[in-house]
Design a protein around this motif. Structure first.
Motif, PDB file in Angstrom:
ATOM      1  N   LYS A   3       0.822  -1.224   0.000  1.00 32.46           N
ATOM      2  CA  LYS A   3       0.000   0.000   0.000  1.00 32.46           C
ATOM      3  C   LYS A   3       0.844   1.259   0.000  1.00 32.46           C
ATOM      4  O   LYS A   3       0.406   2.312  -0.439  1.00 32.46           O
ATOM      5  N   TYR A   4       2.049   1.151   0.548  1.00 34.48           N
ATOM      6  CA  TYR A   4       2.898   2.344   0.683  1.00 34.48           C
ATOM      7  C   TYR A   4       4.343   1.901   0.807  1.00 34.48           C
ATOM      8  O   TYR A   4       4.631   0.878   1.431  1.00 34.48           O
ATOM      9  N   GLU A   5       5.228   2.685   0.206  1.00 39.15           N
ATOM     10  CA  GLU A   5       6.651   2.402   0.372  1.00 39.15           C
ATOM     11  C   GLU A   5       7.434   3.704   0.275  1.00 39.15           C
ATOM     12  O   GLU A   5       7.146   4.555  -0.553  1.00 39.15           O
ATOM     13  N   THR A   6       8.391   3.841   1.147  1.00 40.34           N
ATOM     14  CA  THR A   6       9.308   4.971   1.119  1.00 40.34           C
ATOM     15  C   THR A   6      10.620   4.490   1.698  1.00 40.34           C
ATOM     16  O   THR A   6      10.756   3.323   2.068  1.00 40.34           O
ATOM     17  N   LYS A   7      11.594   5.382   1.778  1.00 44.96           N
ATOM     18  CA  LYS A   7      12.837   4.994   2.445  1.00 44.96           C
ATOM     19  C   LYS A   7      13.315   6.110   3.345  1.00 44.96           C
ATOM     20  O   LYS A   7      12.972   7.263   3.154  1.00 44.96           O
ATOM     21  N   ILE A   8      14.074   5.707   4.355  1.00 43.73           N
ATOM     22  CA  ILE A   8      14.630   6.669   5.303  1.00 43.73           C
ATOM     23  C   ILE A   8      15.893   7.265   4.680  1.00 43.73           C
ATOM     24  O   ILE A   8      16.850   6.539   4.399  1.00 43.73           O
ATOM     25  N   ASN A   9      15.871   8.577   4.449  1.00 43.97           N
ATOM     26  CA  ASN A   9      17.029   9.257   3.860  1.00 43.97           C
ATOM     27  C   ASN A   9      17.965   9.821   4.913  1.00 43.97           C
ATOM     28  O   ASN A   9      19.176   9.819   4.745  1.00 43.97           O
ATOM     29  N   THR A  10      17.369  10.327   5.995  1.00 40.45           N
ATOM     30  CA  THR A  10      18.153  10.957   7.062  1.00 40.45           C
ATOM     31  C   THR A  10      17.495  10.642   8.392  1.00 40.45           C
ATOM     32  O   THR A  10      16.257  10.640   8.480  1.00 40.45           O
ATOM     33  N   ILE A  11      18.298  10.388   9.399  1.00 35.96           N
ATOM     34  CA  ILE A  11      17.788  10.188  10.753  1.00 35.96           C
ATOM     35  C   ILE A  11      18.225  11.391  11.577  1.00 35.96           C
ATOM     36  O   ILE A  11      19.420  11.633  11.757  1.00 35.96           O
ATOM     37  N   GLY A  12      17.242  12.171  12.025  1.00 30.92           N
ATOM     38  CA  GLY A  12      17.558  13.368  12.815  1.00 30.92           C
ATOM     39  C   GLY A  12      18.318  13.006  14.081  1.00 30.92           C
ATOM     40  O   GLY A  12      18.106  11.939  14.665  1.00 30.92           O
ATOM     41  N   PRO A  13      19.217  13.894  14.525  1.00 29.89           N
ATOM     42  CA  PRO A  13      20.057  13.587  15.695  1.00 29.89           C
ATOM     43  C   PRO A  13      19.278  13.413  16.989  1.00 29.89           C
ATOM     44  O   PRO A  13      19.769  12.810  17.938  1.00 29.89           O
ATOM     45  N   SER A  14      18.039  13.923  17.044  1.00 30.17           N
ATOM     46  CA  SER A  14      17.256  13.831  18.280  1.00 30.17           C
ATOM     47  C   SER A  14      16.119  12.814  18.204  1.00 30.17           C
ATOM     48  O   SER A  14      15.241  12.794  19.071  1.00 30.17           O
ATOM     49  N   VAL A  15      16.123  11.957  17.171  1.00 29.62           N
ATOM     50  CA  VAL A  15      15.065  10.940  17.022  1.00 29.62           C
ATOM     51  C   VAL A  15      14.948  10.100  18.292  1.00 29.62           C
ATOM     52  O   VAL A  15      13.847   9.780  18.743  1.00 29.62           O
ATOM     53  N   SER A  16      16.061   9.767  18.900  1.00 25.87           N
ATOM     54  CA  SER A  16      16.043   8.885  20.078  1.00 25.87           C
ATOM     55  C   SER A  16      15.328   9.524  21.270  1.00 25.87           C
ATOM     56  O   SER A  16      14.896   8.823  22.177  1.00 25.87           O
ATOM     57  N   ASP A  17      15.149  10.857  21.274  1.00 25.98           N
ATOM     58  CA  ASP A  17      14.440  11.525  22.368  1.00 25.98           C
ATOM     59  C   ASP A  17      13.018  10.983  22.532  1.00 25.98           C
ATOM     60  O   ASP A  17      12.454  11.019  23.619  1.00 25.98           O
ATOM     61  N   PHE A  18      12.413  10.511  21.421  1.00 30.85           N
ATOM     62  CA  PHE A  18      11.032  10.059  21.465  1.00 30.85           C
ATOM     63  C   PHE A  18      10.902   8.549  21.625  1.00 30.85           C
ATOM     64  O   PHE A  18       9.801   8.041  21.781  1.00 30.85           O
ATOM     65  N   LEU A  19      12.017   7.822  21.588  1.00 27.56           N
ATOM     66  CA  LEU A  19      11.930   6.365  21.708  1.00 27.56           C
ATOM     67  C   LEU A  19      11.354   5.959  23.054  1.00 27.56           C
ATOM     68  O   LEU A  19      10.618   4.985  23.143  1.00 27.56           O
ATOM     69  N   GLY A  20      11.656   6.713  24.102  1.00 24.71           N
ATOM     70  CA  GLY A  20      11.109   6.427  25.429  1.00 24.71           C
ATOM     71  C   GLY A  20       9.605   6.561  25.458  1.00 24.71           C
ATOM     72  O   GLY A  20       8.925   5.919  26.255  1.00 24.71           O
ATOM     73  N   GLU A  21       9.061   7.403  24.583  1.00 16.78           N
ATOM     74  CA  GLU A  21       7.612   7.580  24.480  1.00 16.78           C
ATOM     75  C   GLU A  21       7.016   6.657  23.413  1.00 16.78           C
ATOM     76  O   GLU A  21       5.854   6.803  23.048  1.00 16.78           O
TER      77      GLU A  21
END
Length: 120
Positions: A3-21
């Protein structure tokens, strides 16, 4: 069915801030700078059909069952590439721009990983 496909081009440096949530935020390459650091920046692509509970979201090699879909998910993905992935098992979509997934550990994401929505 894909149904949908994309790819991750960049991972922001603060992405991990939300992993706890238990959250990942997707945004197209045109994300405002102050948001981009918290996002996985992706290609903006169309969604084929409707994303529904029971479909599978796959990030890289890891698959997660979709439990609820916010009203604006399809529109936001196709226009901005911007939705929030919440891994909390919610059956009711609280926010229109969020895609809710089974309550699971979020696997490690890497630049170049594909993100797909598949129907079983």
């Amino acid at each position: 069915m894909l149904k949908y496909e994309t790819k991750i081009n960049t991972i922001g440096p603060s992405v991990s801030d939300f992993l706890g949530e238990k959250m990942l935020i997707l945004f197209g390459e045109n994300a405002p700078a102050e948001l981009a650091e918290f996002c996985l920046l992706i290609d903006v692509n169309d969604v084929n059909g409707e994303i529904q509970p029971g479909d599978i979201l796959q990030i890289g090699e890891k698959a997660y069952k979709i439990t609820a879909v916010g009203d604006a998910v399809k529109k936001n993905l196709t226009s901005l590439g911007h939705i929030t992935l919440k891994f909390d098992g919610s059956q009711t979509p609280e926010l229109p721009g969020s895609l809710y997934l089974e309550d699971a550990e979020i696997g490690e994401v890497q630049t170049g990983d594909k993100i797909q929505v598949l129907t079983k």
